[in-house]
Motif scaffolding. Structure first.
Motif, PDB file in Angstrom:
ATOM      1  N   ALA A 170       0.828  -1.210   0.000  1.00 48.84           N
ATOM      2  CA  ALA A 170       0.000   0.000   0.000  1.00 48.84           C
ATOM      3  C   ALA A 170       0.858   1.255   0.000  1.00 48.84           C
ATOM      4  O   ALA A 170       0.549   2.234  -0.696  1.00 48.84           O
ATOM      5  N   LEU A 171       1.934   1.233   0.782  1.00 48.93           N
ATOM      6  CA  LEU A 171       2.808   2.395   0.835  1.00 48.93           C
ATOM      7  C   LEU A 171       3.526   2.593  -0.491  1.00 48.93           C
ATOM      8  O   LEU A 171       3.687   3.725  -0.965  1.00 48.93           O
ATOM      9  N   ARG A 172       3.953   1.502  -1.117  1.00 46.66           N
ATOM     10  CA  ARG A 172       4.598   1.622  -2.422  1.00 46.66           C
ATOM     11  C   ARG A 172       3.636   2.213  -3.443  1.00 46.66           C
ATOM     12  O   ARG A 172       4.012   3.078  -4.235  1.00 46.66           O
ATOM     13  N   ARG A 173       2.379   1.751  -3.444  1.00 46.31           N
ATOM     14  CA  ARG A 173       1.390   2.303  -4.385  1.00 46.31           C
ATOM     15  C   ARG A 173       1.215   3.793  -4.159  1.00 46.31           C
ATOM     16  O   ARG A 173       1.127   4.574  -5.119  1.00 46.31           O
ATOM     17  N   TRP A 174       1.158   4.200  -2.891  1.00 45.98           N
ATOM     18  CA  TRP A 174       0.968   5.617  -2.603  1.00 45.98           C
ATOM     19  C   TRP A 174       2.170   6.437  -3.061  1.00 45.98           C
ATOM     20  O   TRP A 174       2.003   7.517  -3.644  1.00 45.98           O
ATOM     21  N   ILE A 175       3.372   5.927  -2.828  1.00 44.21           N
ATOM     22  CA  ILE A 175       4.580   6.632  -3.274  1.00 44.21           C
ATOM     23  C   ILE A 175       4.580   6.799  -4.789  1.00 44.21           C
ATOM     24  O   ILE A 175       4.861   7.891  -5.310  1.00 44.21           O
ATOM     25  N   HIS A 176       4.255   5.730  -5.511  1.00 41.44           N
ATOM     26  CA  HIS A 176       4.192   5.834  -6.973  1.00 41.44           C
ATOM     27  C   HIS A 176       3.136   6.848  -7.396  1.00 41.44           C
ATOM     28  O   HIS A 176       3.332   7.610  -8.353  1.00 41.44           O
ATOM     29  N   GLY A 177       2.026   6.876  -6.675  1.00 41.93           N
ATOM     30  CA  GLY A 177       0.978   7.843  -6.980  1.00 41.93           C
ATOM     31  C   GLY A 177       1.436   9.272  -6.753  1.00 41.93           C
ATOM     32  O   GLY A 177       1.089  10.184  -7.522  1.00 41.93           O
ATOM     33  N   GLN A 178       2.217   9.485  -5.690  1.00 36.89           N
ATOM     34  CA  GLN A 178       2.751  10.818  -5.431  1.00 36.89           C
ATOM     35  C   GLN A 178       3.679  11.261  -6.562  1.00 36.89           C
ATOM     36  O   GLN A 178       3.602  12.405  -7.032  1.00 36.89           O
ATOM     37  N   HIS A 179       4.529  10.371  -7.021  1.00 39.81           N
ATOM     38  CA  HIS A 179       5.424  10.725  -8.126  1.00 39.81           C
ATOM     39  C   HIS A 179       4.638  10.945  -9.422  1.00 39.81           C
ATOM     40  O   HIS A 179       4.958  11.850 -10.197  1.00 39.81           O
ATOM     41  N   ASP A 180       3.610  10.118  -9.654  1.00 40.70           N
ATOM     42  CA  ASP A 180       2.771  10.330 -10.835  1.00 40.70           C
ATOM     43  C   ASP A 180       2.136  11.719 -10.813  1.00 40.70           C
ATOM     44  O   ASP A 180       2.036  12.398 -11.835  1.00 40.70           O
ATOM     45  N   SER A 181       1.701  12.141  -9.622  1.00 37.27           N
ATOM     46  CA  SER A 181       0.939  13.386  -9.506  1.00 37.27           C
ATOM     47  C   SER A 181       1.815  14.632  -9.522  1.00 37.27           C
ATOM     48  O   SER A 181       1.422  15.662 -10.081  1.00 37.27           O
ATOM     49  N   TYR A 182       3.003  14.559  -8.904  1.00 34.98           N
ATOM     50  CA  TYR A 182       3.750  15.788  -8.648  1.00 34.98           C
ATOM     51  C   TYR A 182       5.141  15.844  -9.269  1.00 34.98           C
ATOM     52  O   TYR A 182       5.726  16.928  -9.341  1.00 34.98           O
ATOM     53  N   PHE A 183       5.692  14.721  -9.735  1.00 34.53           N
ATOM     54  CA  PHE A 183       7.060  14.726 -10.209  1.00 34.53           C
ATOM     55  C   PHE A 183       7.211  15.444 -11.546  1.00 34.53           C
ATOM     56  O   PHE A 183       8.316  15.829 -11.925  1.00 34.53           O
ATOM     57  N   SER A 184       6.114  15.631 -12.246  1.00 35.84           N
ATOM     58  CA  SER A 184       6.171  16.332 -13.533  1.00 35.84           C
ATOM     59  C   SER A 184       5.489  17.691 -13.464  1.00 35.84           C
ATOM     60  O   SER A 184       5.130  18.269 -14.491  1.00 35.84           O
ATOM     61  N   ALA A 185       5.340  18.221 -12.257  1.00 33.63           N
ATOM     62  CA  ALA A 185       4.678  19.517 -12.080  1.00 33.63           C
ATOM     63  C   ALA A 185       5.702  20.646 -12.162  1.00 33.63           C
ATOM     64  O   ALA A 185       5.917  21.394 -11.214  1.00 33.63           O
ATOM     65  N   PHE A 186       6.352  20.762 -13.311  1.00 32.39           N
ATOM     66  CA  PHE A 186       7.287  21.860 -13.531  1.00 32.39           C
ATOM     67  C   PHE A 186       6.783  22.712 -14.683  1.00 32.39           C
ATOM     68  O   PHE A 186       5.988  22.254 -15.519  1.00 32.39           O
ATOM     69  N   SER A 187       7.232  23.949 -14.738  1.00 35.78           N
ATOM     70  CA  SER A 187       6.631  24.908 -15.666  1.00 35.78           C
ATOM     71  C   SER A 187       7.052  24.700 -17.112  1.00 35.78           C
ATOM     72  O   SER A 187       6.240  24.797 -18.021  1.00 35.78           O
ATOM     73  N   ASP A 188       8.334  24.421 -17.340  1.00 34.78           N
ATOM     74  CA  ASP A 188       8.804  24.270 -18.714  1.00 34.78           C
ATOM     75  C   ASP A 188      10.129  23.517 -18.732  1.00 34.78           C
ATOM     76  O   ASP A 188      10.734  23.248 -17.689  1.00 34.78           O
ATOM     77  N   ARG A 189      10.569  23.191 -19.932  1.00 30.51           N
ATOM     78  CA  ARG A 189      11.780  22.388 -20.103  1.00 30.51           C
ATOM     79  C   ARG A 189      13.019  23.126 -19.615  1.00 30.51           C
ATOM     80  O   ARG A 189      13.897  22.538 -18.975  1.00 30.51           O
TER      81      ARG A 189
END
Length: 302
Positions: free
Chosen positions: A202-221
């Motif tokens: 469950a913790l691994r799923r949540w960690i992956h979900g956090q990265h899915d949601s926020y790891f690409s939240a940057f403005s531009d290249r």
């Protein structure tokens, strides 16, 4: 196939976080808008200012925030990441982020005891900020998963070299393709799997979900490439000797980026540092062992 439902996995720290009041704020700094979250008692005697890691945002440190009681905790999104817009009056390198952090803390007008906390890339930003003798001095410093040596010297230096190639390719491709590569969900998931050490499904799923949601939240290249180059070109060891404040290093025994032996050497570079080692975790102390990290912080500040 990567599940699209992981971002909805319930946080194991949600109940603790919900007990804290939170205020969403913003500040205009160096030509950009910095958005930050102000948790806890605004009149608390101790204020922690938290700086998150590369490609993350303030959500990453919320599990630690949730465990800290009786304090005020201020957690911004780094310029160009999360909800903060890029700086137009500084580059997104170590010098630029250090300028930004000095301006951010000064603008808060804090009273009482002030503590700066940096996680991973944030540990470099905090250290570079305080290495300037003209910087406004905090009462103490906390570095979680500090980057204690050059990234290429880590136990998984080959992965760092692959990451360097990945970001080089993202820069070399046309804008649209490069941006898509940086946000590729398969690559984000591989990164997440490589860093997570917990055996709890469950913790691994949540960690992956956090990265899915926020790891690409940057403005531009441009922003993410500048920040990546900064993250692999600097480390805390080059600034440590110039930080006189009491410093707590919270390090992971199984960190693949900075091995524990390097963290032990790093402690000796500071004029006044204490090292707490947490076992059974790697570079994700803030996700997997936030209770242990918070306990170390509270004991240090007590």
């Amino acid at each position: 196939m990567i599940s699209t439902s992981l971002s909805d996995t319930a946080s194991p720290y949600a109940a603790a976080l919900a007990r804290l009041p939170v205020r969403r704020c913003e500040a205009e700094l160096l030509g950009g808008t910095t958005r930050y979250w102000d948790y806890g008692d605004a009149d608390a005697a101790t204020t922690l200012v938290l700086v998150h890691g590369f490609r993350g945002d303030h959500h990453g440190l919320e599990p630690v925030v949730a465990q800290l009681e009786g304090m005020r905790l201020i957690s911004p999104d780094l310029p160009g990441f999360g909800e903060s817009t890029p700086m137009t009056e500084a580059s997104h390198d170590i010098e630029g982020y250090a300028r930004w952090l000095r301006a951010f803390v000064a603008g808060l007008g804090l009273t009482g005891r002030v503590v700066l906390l940096g996680h991973s890339f944030g540990s470099i930003v905090v250290s570079a900020t305080l290495a300037d003798p003209a910087a406004e001095r905090p009462d103490a410093v906390v570095l979680v998963n500090p980057i204690g040596q050059p990234a290429l010297q880590g136990p998984r230096g080959i992965l760092t070299r692959l990451a360097i190639f990945y970001y080089w390719l993202a820069a070399a491709l046309p804008e649209r393709l490069g941006f898509a590569l940086l946000r590729n969900r398969v690559i984000v998931r591989v990164m997440s799997i490589a860093m997570a050490k917990t055996k709890q499904p469950a913790l691994r799923r949540w960690i992956h979900g956090q990265h899915d949601s926020y790891f690409s939240a940057f403005s531009d290249r441009r922003v993410v490439l500048e920040a990546f180059r900064a993250s692999v070109s600097h480390d805390v060891s080059e600034f440590a000797a110039r930080i006189p404040e009491r410093t707590l290093l919270v390090a992971a025994v199984d960190d693949d980026i900075t091995p524990i032996a390097a963290e032990r050497r790093l402690r000796g570079l500071f004029p006044d540092a204490r090292l707490v080692e947490i076992g059974g975790v790697g570079h994700l102390i803030h996700y997997e062992k936030p209770v242990e990290a918070a306990t170390a912080i509270e004991e240090f500040l007590a």
